[in-house]
Structure formats: structure tokens, C-alpha cells
Scaffold this active site. Structure first.
Site, PDB file in Angstrom:
ATOM      1  N   ASP A  18     -69.603  10.940 -34.512  1.00 56.00           N
ATOM      2  CA  ASP A  18     -70.716  10.426 -35.319  1.00 56.00           C
ATOM      3  C   ASP A  18     -72.068  10.725 -34.692  1.00 56.00           C
ATOM      4  O   ASP A  18     -72.956  11.302 -35.328  1.00 56.00           O
ATOM      5  CB  ASP A  18     -70.564   8.911 -35.523  1.00 56.00           C
ATOM      6  N   ARG A  98     -71.196  -4.274 -27.594  1.00 54.78           N
ATOM      7  CA  ARG A  98     -72.293  -3.884 -28.483  1.00 54.78           C
ATOM      8  C   ARG A  98     -73.598  -4.632 -28.210  1.00 54.78           C
ATOM      9  O   ARG A  98     -74.667  -4.009 -28.153  1.00 54.78           O
ATOM     10  CB  ARG A  98     -71.868  -4.044 -29.951  1.00 54.78           C
ATOM     11  N   ASP A 127     -69.389  -2.923 -36.124  1.00 51.77           N
ATOM     12  CA  ASP A 127     -70.363  -2.580 -35.098  1.00 51.77           C
ATOM     13  C   ASP A 127     -71.781  -2.476 -35.632  1.00 51.77           C
ATOM     14  O   ASP A 127     -72.752  -2.757 -34.925  1.00 51.77           O
ATOM     15  CB  ASP A 127     -69.968  -1.263 -34.408  1.00 51.77           C
ATOM     16  N   SER A 179     -60.466   7.471 -34.377  1.00 51.91           N
ATOM     17  CA  SER A 179     -61.716   6.784 -34.053  1.00 51.91           C
ATOM     18  C   SER A 179     -61.433   5.907 -32.842  1.00 51.91           C
ATOM     19  O   SER A 179     -60.612   4.985 -32.916  1.00 51.91           O
ATOM     20  CB  SER A 179     -62.178   5.928 -35.232  1.00 51.91           C
TER      21      SER A 179
END
Length: 407
Positions: A18, A98, A127, A179
Site C-alpha cells: 500500500d 498504531r 487501522d 496482508s
């Protein structure tokens, strides 16, 4: 802020699929803006190798690699572990990382005078919420760019096509296009065949597991580990004093070698859908189990039970990206109070994916062998009759009233 006013963007950069294609996409769609890549090092190890060269080659003006490992462990992992917070069997590896990374992003954005912060989270995941709530806490007026909500790409396959068309180097191919999210606490796997809940994950497939071996490949002899805690915080492993971070890293080695902490779950995402993932959390699983064992002898019944209830709330708060909230701070204050006497030693046996308690000791233990023994003791068993009479009095009265009204 209008697109034409955005001249400098700070990008949360991992070097994965990404964020790799986001750099050229930002320059194409935001007036050839300057892109400053920021990678928060939370223990992803080899994933950081060659990252600067790749980021600059792809179009970034520079790359910051922030060493957040100590902060991540001490300020996020340990408070969550002390709370006993578990979200549907998931030990919150991504959820705790995060907010830590987002805080670092804002620091760089302010330092660089950035016009916006960008992340590569999809519109389907959790996220995006965790990043953006943390960014709003530290920079409430900072514009946030989320390409997955803007671009025409609809799948990871199309992302690979875009990368190939723009000469963006990738470490994955279409067959290994899971992922993944990795840090010093865990590794998550999602996508490909795991999207079918009827397919068993192939734990022995080469390259699938990274932190652990399959329990089937673990040694035939058990491994013993001893952990020392002070006020709920791990301070020593097998008698050697070390930081919580180094304890976790060592437990990852020991747990991984014994197939500990591999789970296959379908979890309920905050955005409303269910999602399947395979998680590796070898050291964290051992640490949670040891801490739980110590609490079982150090906490009184009512404190323990209330803490277990609030652990669910704590887990949901962390999972939902609400780390920087008064509620999370209040929960942590409660947890810290409960940990004042959670000091002692725990011995565990690791064997083919299993953790077996092998001993627990504490000067603050509320367990009394003299009282609990089946042998002779000073406990007067006749006392229980009066206790039962009083404890059962409401049941007795209810039965008497029911019998009277049935006549």
C-alpha cells in the site's frame, strides 16, 4: 484544505504494498507534492532494511525511521498486558502499535511544517480509525489523506499492477500477497486462502509463519521459563534482570521455537464486518499467561473479578483506537492500583504450542496452604453452616412466598 494547497505530505511508510505505491500516487494526484516518508520502528526488524533507498527511489524526498521500540513496549504493550486486555483471543498487537506510530507521525509533521498526513489503511479496516483518532488527539486540525477512499484501485492485485506500471519494487508476488503486519509483539496474516473460513491454514507452508514454528515441528522436549514481576511489570527472565522489551524479544525466541501463541480467529471489526486472521504472538502469549498466574494468588476475589470485567472494556477501547482518551487513562489508573502487590515469580513449561503452569510464588500471596489443606487445620468447618443459612436466606424466603401463593 484544497488539493492545490497541499505542498508537503508526511506519509506513514512501511515499505509494504500500500504505502509503496502511495508515494507516486500522491505526486500524481496532489500537484507533485513533496512526500516525506516516516517509518515507526516498533520491532519489524528486517522489514526496515533498504527502506530509505526504496522510499527515495519511489519519489519521497526523505525517510525518517523513528526508533519507537522502548516507548511501544513501556507505554502501550505493558499497560495493556497488565490490564489483561484481550479482544476475542487477539492480544492487540496492531491495535497497540498504531497510536504509538501516529504520535511519531504528528511529531514529524509538525517539525517539517507538513500540510497533511497520509496513511495507507483501507476503508474496510480498523487501522484507519486508530491512526486518525490518534492524529486528531495531537493535531486536531491536520488534514488527513487516505488514498483507499480516493483512488480507483479496488484490490491488492490492482495495486500490484500499479506498482509494476510505475516501477515500484516489491518484496511480494501474487502468490505470497498476504496482508501482514509485523512488530516485536506479533505478526498478523490476512487474505488469500485465509478469506475462506473453511480452509485450514497451512502452518507448515514455507514462508508462512515467521515468528514461530508449527506446534507439529516443535521439539519433543519441553522448555522451562521463569519470569519475575514487580508491580505487574516483567523485570527478569530465568533469573536475569533485563528490560521488558528484551524480555519480550527473548520470549519470542523461546515461544516461537515451541510453537506458542499461534491463533486462527474470525474477529469482529469496528467497521461492522467479520474478518479472519492468523496471528503469531509467541512472547506475548507467555507473558500474559505468567502475569495471569501471578495475579491469581496476589489479587483478592472481588478485585480480580472486577478487573476481569474491565479487561473487556480496556480491550475494546484499545481495539477501537481510543488510546488517547480519558476512559483509557482512567482504566489504566485502576489497573495500576491493582498491580501494587502483583510481585513475584512464575515458572512455565512450554511444549508443542502449550503453556503449562509449573509454579508460582509471591511474598504477597493470598493463598494459604494451612487454610486450604485437606489435612488438619485451624479452619472450623462448622462455621460454614451459619454462612450458608445467611447466604441462602433470600432463596428460602422466595420459596416460602411462592409456596404460600400457590395454595
Amino acid at each position: 484544505m484544497k488539493k492545490e494547497d497541499i505542498k508537503k505530505v508526511v506519509l506513514a511508510y512501511s515499505g509494504g504494498l500500500d504505502t509503496s505505491i502511495i508515494i507516486p500516487w500522491l505526486k500524481e494526484n496532489y500537484n507533485d507534492c513533496e512526500v516525506i516518508a516516516v517509518s515507526g520502528n516498533v520491532g519489524q526488524a528486517d522489514e526496515l532494511e533498504g527502506l530509505e533507498e526504496k522510499a527515495i527511489k519511489t519519489g519521497a524526498s526523505k525517510l525518517y525511521i523513528l526508533d519507537l521500540t522502548e516507548e511501544y513496549v513501556d507505554d502501550y504493550i505493558i499497560p495493556t498486558m497488565k490490564a489483561g486486555a484481550i479482544y476475542e483471543d487477539y492480544l492487540l498487537g496492531t491495535s497497540t502499535a498504531r497510536p504509538c506510530i501516529a504520535k511519531g507521525l504528528v511529531d514529524i509533521a509538525v517539525k517539517e511544517g507538513a500540510d497533511a498526513i497520509c496513511h495507507g489503511c483501507t476503508g474496510k479496516g480498523n487501522d484507519q480509525i486508530r491512526f486518525e483518532l490518534a492524529i486528531r488527539h495531537f493535531a486536531p486540525n491536520m488534514p488527513i489523506i487516505a488514498p483507499w477512499r480516493e483512488w480507483d484501485l479496488k484490490s491488492r492485485e490492482e495495486e500490484i499492477d500499479y506498482a509494476e506500471a510505475h516501477n515500484v519494487p516489491l518484496k511480494i508476488n501474487r502468490e505470497t500477497n498476504y496482508s501482514k503486519d509485523k512488530n516485536l509483539w506479533h505478526l498478523s496474516h490476512e487474505g488469500l486462502e485465509l478469506e475462506d473460513t473453511g480452509i485450514e491454514p497451512d502452518l507448515d507452508k514455507e514462508g508462512f509463519l515467521e515468528m514461530s514454528v508449527s506446534p507439529f515441528a516443535a521439539p519433543d522436549e519441553p522448555t522451562y521459563v521463569t519470569l519475575d514481576f514487580e508491580q505487574g511489570i516483567p523485570v527478569a527472565l530465568d533469573g536475569e534482570k533485563m528490560s521488558a522489551k528484551n524480555i519480550i524479544l527473548k520470549l519470542n525466541e523461546l515461544g516461537g521455537a515451541n510453537g506458542i501463541g499461534i491463533i486462527d480467529i474470525v474477529e469482529n471489526r469496528l467497521v461492522g464486518m467479520k474478518c479472519r486472521g492468523v496471528y503469531e504472538t509467541p512472547g506475548g502469549t507467555i507473558l500474559y499467561r505468567a502475569h495471569e498466574a501471578l495475579e491469581s494468588i496476589c489479587l483478592d476475589k472481588y478485585t480480580l473479578h472486577e478487573k476481569q470485567k474491565l479487561a473487556i472494556t480496556f480491550a475494546e477501547v484499545v481495539y477501537n483506537g481510543q488510546w488517547f482518551t480519558p476512559l483509557r487513562e482512567a482504566l489504566s489508573a485502576f489497573v495500576d492500583k491493582t498491580q501494587e502487590k502483583v510481585t513475584g515469580k512464575v515458572k512455565l513449561k512450554l511444549y508443542k504450542g502449550n503453556i503449562i503452569k509449573a509454579g508460582v510464588w509471591s511474598d504477597y500471596s493470598l493463598y494459604s496452604e494451612e487454610i486450604a489443606t485437606f489435612g488438619e487445620s485451624d479452619y472450623d468447618q462448622k462455621d460454614s453452616a451459619g454462612f450458608i443459612n445467611l447466604f441462602g436466606l433470600p432463596i428460602k424466603v422466595q420459596a416460602m412466598v411462592d409456596a404460600k401463593n400457590q395454595k
